[in-house]
Design an enzyme around this catalytic site. Structure first.
Site, PDB file in Angstrom:
ATOM      1  N   HIS A   1     -11.036   2.630   1.174  1.00  0.00           N
ATOM      2  CA  HIS A   1     -11.472   3.572  -0.184  1.00  0.00           C
ATOM      3  C   HIS A   1     -11.401   2.509  -1.146  1.00  0.00           C
ATOM      4  CE1 HIS A   1      -7.369   3.898  -0.305  1.00  0.00           C
ATOM      5  NE2 HIS A   1      -7.545   4.172  -1.251  1.00  0.00           N
TER       6      HIS A   1
ATOM      7  N   ASP B   1      -4.349   9.394  -1.255  1.00  0.00           N
ATOM      8  CA  ASP B   1      -4.325   8.124  -2.077  1.00  0.00           C
ATOM      9  C   ASP B   1      -3.256   8.114  -3.020  1.00  0.00           C
ATOM     10  OD1 ASP B   1      -5.077   5.337  -3.202  1.00  0.00           O
ATOM     11  OD2 ASP B   1      -5.699   7.128  -4.582  1.00  0.00           O
TER      12      ASP B   1
ATOM     13  N   ASP C   1      17.836  32.536  -6.590  1.00  0.00           N
ATOM     14  CA  ASP C   1      17.379  32.078  -5.886  1.00  0.00           C
ATOM     15  C   ASP C   1      17.454  30.493  -5.808  1.00  0.00           C
ATOM     16  OD1 ASP C   1      15.972  31.943  -7.742  1.00  0.00           O
ATOM     17  OD2 ASP C   1      13.876  32.866  -7.351  1.00  0.00           O
TER      18      ASP C   1
ATOM     19  N   GLU D   1     -14.284  -0.909  -4.954  1.00  0.00           N
ATOM     20  CA  GLU D   1     -13.253  -1.372  -6.003  1.00  0.00           C
ATOM     21  C   GLU D   1     -12.810  -2.765  -6.421  1.00  0.00           C
ATOM     22  OE1 GLU D   1      -9.968   1.038  -9.175  1.00  0.00           O
ATOM     23  OE2 GLU D   1     -10.974   1.790  -6.688  1.00  0.00           O
ATOM     24  N   ASP D   2     -11.885  -2.823  -5.484  1.00  0.00           N
ATOM     25  CA  ASP D   2     -10.585  -4.237  -5.692  1.00  0.00           C
ATOM     26  C   ASP D   2     -11.121  -5.669  -4.873  1.00  0.00           C
ATOM     27  OD1 ASP D   2      -9.157  -2.699  -7.295  1.00  0.00           O
ATOM     28  OD2 ASP D   2      -7.874  -1.766  -5.454  1.00  0.00           O
TER      29      ASP D   2
ATOM     30  N   HIS E   1      -1.604  -0.219   1.679  1.00  0.00           N
ATOM     31  CA  HIS E   1      -1.851   1.064   0.880  1.00  0.00           C
ATOM     32  C   HIS E   1      -2.438   1.797   2.038  1.00  0.00           C
ATOM     33  CE1 HIS E   1      -2.756   3.991  -1.873  1.00  0.00           C
ATOM     34  NE2 HIS E   1      -4.475   3.712  -2.326  1.00  0.00           N
TER      35      HIS E   1
END
Length: 696
Positions: free
Chosen positions: A72, A139, A260, A76-77, A48
């Site tokens: 990034h 992301d 259209d 966090e992970d 990812h």
């Protein structure tokens, strides 16, 4: 997934001076730290951030942004900290990673609060560096591409709704139309699966009928322009399903009635060629009145520039055509990202005006719900253009008023607005503006925003500023009443109260400023006894708990009740001793005591009615007043002085209406009996500050 050497080669392809070693280290670092983590699709998790970095290379962004994309999710992970990122990759990359990380860790919040808090952190992070936004949008786009792997439908719906409400509009507002269109299409597939499937099937059927029609029209447009001596590139496409769905919903028409569906893009060499090409198109085919838009001379807020028109092609087919230069096209498709690629180091140049407005809204909003309302107003809506008398141009949403314009120019101007001239004529502030209007705002010295303005302003910036100013004004007025009541309380303590004693009392009550204390007293959020104890600890110990002082001395007894039956005084009519009263009793409930003329008695047909009387020594109850005062300095204090003279304790105060030159308040105050209440009303009505005073 991009291999390590492929990613580095991409960056070096547009930035030969990039630090190849740093890019390699960032790639290896994210692979190592995410290790064996898996995504919902079953792919390694590190795929990812690598794909997000690949999206950033498509935009030709600087190496710090590429490294931020790679890293990034590590904070966090994984067990990585911002300090680790700084030690390994430097301060700038650490700052950017921290900015992206701040947007997470909100999964435990309720849905609306989560969305609002995400948006709040998003905007604050963007204000520091626009590259945070670019990474976050990439992301979200990659997450949307793999959304179908998530098993829980409610989670897919939540992510899709958040994307549709926040991320796609933000992508549009920074001009990243490719990201916006793909996000909308992917979110639409989840939110309206039946509509998505139906429209997609219809589009496939149309392609099957005449797959070459788009190419044929594009070729015809190019031939017509070439005959006029213009060298252009023409491409055509079908509108994506969400765009068609929008038109069907807005116009309340079926798929067959959407005429259209095809759109064409003409790329020219110069700006002059854009206008020349538009002239040729309009003389070759009939154009639809009102559909010509010139975003070259007046660009959109996000910097988008192009000419738009709708033409009636052969067989009454309606097609949309956009005309722009190559440079405009590159910047239009990728907005601020493309601008950053052209001018990487001029960060301030990328901080556009609407972003500054959104940051101001973040500061002014009272809670999560209000923030969402204001920011959505700021993100959405078509635009109109209006001018100051000196020719400065301001873009506003359609339906914007003179007050919206004043706040767009400057918040202080909006707060001081008392009148407006539109094209030289005095007009009401609620007048909606038209394209090209010249707006002259008239300021007042002691003016302030009116609560009624919220009924017609449409911009989030104006609504947020008005609400904040009204709240502050209400707080000041309540604090002014509290200051008067404080003087009464201070007079009852056995010591002289000075500024130092007040400061110490504020600290004891865990407040910040003396104004906080005065507001709490005026709003009835703190008792007299608590204030006295904070001023002089132990000074109330001599008071009997039930006979503390006359204004709090309530001794209520009711005759006519069965012994042992509980009762309470009705909130709707606030009976006080001396009123004619009746009781309503429902099985298993306490008796509710009402005044004989209470309108709520009409709802008591299923209750037992009891004829009641006050006990002989009953005194002390809460009466409710509706008081309208003149809105000028000192009137609120004068009203508070009337209550103080009669030794009345105000338990709550709420402003219910504000319509110049009057302000109306609903006040709960402790009174002895009806006669006492009547004397207070008479005193209020005799005051020059009071326009009207009644009992509720």
């Amino acid at each position: 997934m991009l291999r390590q050497y492929e990613l580095v080669e991409r960056v070096l392809g547009y930035d030969p001076d990039a630090d190849e070693a740093a890019l390699n280290r960032a790639y290896v670092y994210t692979v190592q730290k995410h290790g064996s983590q898996k995504r919902a699709s079953g792919d390694p998790y590190f795929s990812h951030p690598i794909e997000v970095a690949g999206l950033m290379t498509d935009l030709q962004l600087d190496q710090e942004t590429i490294m931020t994309a790679l890293l990034h999710d590590t904070v966090e992970d994984t067990l990585v900290t911002i300090e680790d990122i700084e030690a390994n990759f430097g301060k700038e990359v650490a700052r950017l990673v921290d900015g992206v990380t701040k947007l997470s860790k909100i999964e435990t919040m309720p849905e609306n609060e989560r969305a609002a808090e995400n948006l709040r952190k998003f905007l604050l992070a963007m204000s520091e560096d626009i590259r945070v936004l670019l990474v976050k949008l990439a992301d979200r786009l990659h997450n949307m591409r793999t959304l179908h792997f998530i098993k829980k439908p409610e989670k897919r719906q939540r992510i899709a709704r958040e994307t549709m409400d926040i991320y796609a509009p933000l992508a549009e507002r920074v001009g990243m139309y490719e990201y916006m269109r793909e996000m909308q299409a992917l979110a639409f597939e989840q939110l309206e699966p039946e509509a998505y499937a139906t429209i997609t099937h219809r589009l496939e059927a149309l392609r099957g009928e005449d797959s070459s029609e788009v190419d044929a029209i594009a070729l015809k447009i190019k031939q017509v322009l070439a005959e006029a001596g213009l060298s252009v590139e023409v491409t055509g496409r079908e509108k994506h399903p969400y765009s068609i769905w929008q038109k069907m919903s807005e116009r309340h028409v079926s798929f067959e009635q959407v005429t259209d569906i095809m759109a064409f893009r003409v790329i020219t060499e110069t700006v002059a060629d854009c206008y020349a090409a538009m002239g040729v198109l309009h003389t070759t085919w009939q154009f639809l009145p009102g559909k010509f838009k010139d975003y070259i001379s007046t660009p959109k807020t996000n910097g988008y520039r192009s000419l738009h028109t709708s033409l009636m092609y052969e067989n009454s087919m309606r097609v949309e055509v956009q005309v722009r230069t190559r440079e405009m096209h590159d910047r239009n498709e990728f907005g601020l990202a493309a601008h950053w690629a052209y001018k990487q180091h001029d960060k301030a140049d990328g901080q556009v005006g609407w972003l500054r407005d959104l940051i101001e809204i973040v500061d002014a909003s009272h809670d999560a719900e209000e923030l969402l309302e204001h920011t959505r107003l700021a993100i959405y809506q078509d635009r109109i253009f209006a001018f100051t008398p000196k020719g400065a141009l301001f873009q506003l949403p359609k339906g914007a008023t003179a007050v919206d314009f004043a706040f767009a120019v400057h918040t202080d101007l909006g707060l001081a607005t008392v009148g407006v001239k539109i094209n030289g004529r005095h007009m009401p502030l609620r007048t909606q503006l038209n394209n090209g209007d010249v707006i002259e705002i008239i300021k007042g010295g002691d003016a302030g925003p009116q609560l009624s303005w919220l009924g017609f302003v449409v911009t989030g910036k104006a609504r947020a500023a008005i609400r904040r100013a009204v709240r502050l004004k209400e707080r000041e007025e309540v604090a002014e009443i509290g200051s008067k009541l404080f003087d009464q309380i201070a007079a009852r303590v056995p010591a002289k109260i000075g500024k130092k004693a007040i400061r110490v009392a504020v600290e004891r009550l865990d407040m910040e400023e003396p104004d906080d204390l005065m507001f709490a007293i005026g709003a009835g959020k703190i008792s007299d006894r608590e204030v006295m104890e904070a001023l002089v600890p132990g000074c109330t110990s001599e008071f009997d708990e039930e006979e503390e002082w006359s204004s709090r001395d309530r001794q209520i007894s009711i005759r006519g009740l069965t012994p042992g039956v509980g009762f309470e005084l009705a909130e709707c009519c606030h009976p006080v001793p001396g009123d004619r009263i009746v009781g309503l009793r429902r099985k298993g409930e306490r008796v509710i005591v009402h005044t004989i003329d209470c309108l709520e008695l009409a709802d008591g047909v299923d209750s037992d009615w009891l004829d009641l009387n006050w006990g002989k020594r009953s005194h002390g109850a809460v009466g409710r007043f509706a008081i309208t005062i003149y809105d000028r300095p000192g009137t609120l204090a004068e009203m508070a002085g009337v209550f103080a003279q009669h030794k009345i304790n105000v338990t709550s105060l709420t402003q219910t209406h504000f319509d110049l030159p009057f302000a109306t308040y609903e006040i709960d105050a402790e009174v002895n009996d009806v006669a006492h209440l009547s004397r207070i009303l008479s005193a209020l009505r005799a005051s020059d500050a009071v326009a009207q005073a009644d009992r509720i």
